[in-house]
Motif scaffolding. Sequence first.
Motif, PDB file in Angstrom:
ATOM      1  N   ALA A 133       0.900  -1.155   0.064  1.00 31.39           N
ATOM      2  CA  ALA A 133       0.126   0.013  -0.106  1.00 31.39           C
ATOM      3  C   ALA A 133       0.848   1.345   0.072  1.00 31.39           C
ATOM      4  CB  ALA A 133      -1.063   0.167   1.366  1.00 31.39           C
ATOM      5  N   THR A 134       0.272   2.355  -0.560  1.00 26.46           N
ATOM      6  CA  THR A 134       0.974   3.540  -0.578  1.00 26.46           C
ATOM      7  C   THR A 134       0.009   4.744  -0.516  1.00 26.46           C
ATOM      8  OG1 THR A 134       2.809   4.885  -1.738  1.00 26.46           O
ATOM      9  CG2 THR A 134       1.126   3.757  -2.934  1.00 26.46           C
ATOM     10  N   ALA A 183      -2.882   3.754  -3.049  1.00 22.15           N
ATOM     11  CA  ALA A 183      -3.028   2.453  -3.955  1.00 22.15           C
ATOM     12  C   ALA A 183      -2.682   1.530  -2.915  1.00 22.15           C
ATOM     13  CB  ALA A 183      -1.830   2.681  -5.000  1.00 22.15           C
ATOM     14  N   GLY A 184      -3.209   0.233  -3.385  1.00 24.09           N
ATOM     15  CA  GLY A 184      -3.180  -0.982  -2.645  1.00 24.09           C
ATOM     16  C   GLY A 184      -3.082  -1.932  -3.784  1.00 24.09           C
ATOM     17  N   ALA A 185      -2.460  -3.071  -3.203  1.00 29.82           N
ATOM     18  CA  ALA A 185      -1.899  -4.333  -4.177  1.00 29.82           C
ATOM     19  C   ALA A 185      -2.014  -5.456  -3.598  1.00 29.82           C
ATOM     20  CB  ALA A 185      -0.640  -4.113  -4.986  1.00 29.82           C
ATOM     21  N   VAL A 220      -3.177  -7.855  -8.232  1.00 29.84           N
ATOM     22  CA  VAL A 220      -4.403  -6.996  -8.416  1.00 29.84           C
ATOM     23  C   VAL A 220      -4.319  -5.641  -7.446  1.00 29.84           C
ATOM     24  CG1 VAL A 220      -6.293  -8.695  -9.228  1.00 29.84           C
ATOM     25  CG2 VAL A 220      -6.044  -7.850  -6.667  1.00 29.84           C
ATOM     26  N   ALA A 221      -4.674  -4.426  -8.123  1.00 24.82           N
ATOM     27  CA  ALA A 221      -4.260  -3.404  -7.435  1.00 24.82           C
ATOM     28  C   ALA A 221      -5.583  -2.475  -7.821  1.00 24.82           C
ATOM     29  CB  ALA A 221      -3.075  -2.705  -7.942  1.00 24.82           C
ATOM     30  N   LEU A 222      -5.689  -1.600  -6.800  1.00 19.12           N
ATOM     31  CA  LEU A 222      -6.440  -0.346  -6.908  1.00 19.12           C
ATOM     32  C   LEU A 222      -5.894   0.877  -6.666  1.00 19.12           C
ATOM     33  CD1 LEU A 222      -9.556   0.167  -7.388  1.00 19.12           C
ATOM     34  CD2 LEU A 222      -9.932  -0.223  -5.279  1.00 19.12           C
ATOM     35  N   SER A 223      -6.065   2.136  -7.270  1.00 19.53           N
ATOM     36  CA  SER A 223      -5.479   3.406  -6.929  1.00 19.53           C
ATOM     37  C   SER A 223      -6.625   4.361  -6.938  1.00 19.53           C
ATOM     38  CB  SER A 223      -4.341   3.636  -7.608  1.00 19.53           C
ATOM     39  OG  SER A 223      -4.748   3.974  -9.039  1.00 19.53           O
ATOM     40  N   PHE A 224      -6.248   5.450  -6.332  1.00 24.88           N
ATOM     41  CA  PHE A 224      -7.144   6.615  -6.153  1.00 24.88           C
ATOM     42  C   PHE A 224      -6.218   7.970  -6.448  1.00 24.88           C
ATOM     43  CE2 PHE A 224      -9.296  10.127  -4.190  1.00 24.88           C
ATOM     44  CZ  PHE A 224     -10.408  10.175  -4.991  1.00 24.88           C
TER      45      PHE A 224
END
Length: 181
Positions: free
Chosen positions: A70-71, A87-89, A101-105
Amino acid sequence: MKKTVLAIFVLCLASPPPSRGAGKDAAVFLGIPVGARPLAMGGAFTAAADDISSVYYNPAGLSWLDHISATFMYQHWIADTSMIHLAGAYPLPIPKIGGTVALSFTYLFTPYTEYGSFGEKTAETTVGDWAIKAAYGMNLPWVRDLRVGLGFPGLSARASIAGDASGGKADGAAALDIGSQ
């Protein structure tokens, strides 16, 4: 291997050229580098992407992650403009396929105040752009040392005026990121 490289080359040629000119570029804020390592490299991180910042630069780099990551980043930029990036993976525990898989905003916003002829405040506005992205990166087991990734960003530009019942005006778009290493 040659067919894979040829397919990637054809996809790159098939993509539309970038638009130029005033009012023709969208999501320009995505050109602002995020992450300590990419910033230290002057934003030249696409080929070297191998950490959580890969979700922003090249989704194929997510395939290097073997642990949950995560960041979070906050930048206070010029003219009271600020940018937030989260962001998290998560590496998938699926044998032989795996991948991450990852998701970022990402959110860029600028406060704006309008004043009348006599210095009175007439309106307060927050202008902002945001992008949310789901991405997946994996190592192709049948092709030696080839990593690929897909990203699905959704973008929005919004101007909200305080006291406006409509909640402001917004435009949105969707895109597809394809990466390889």
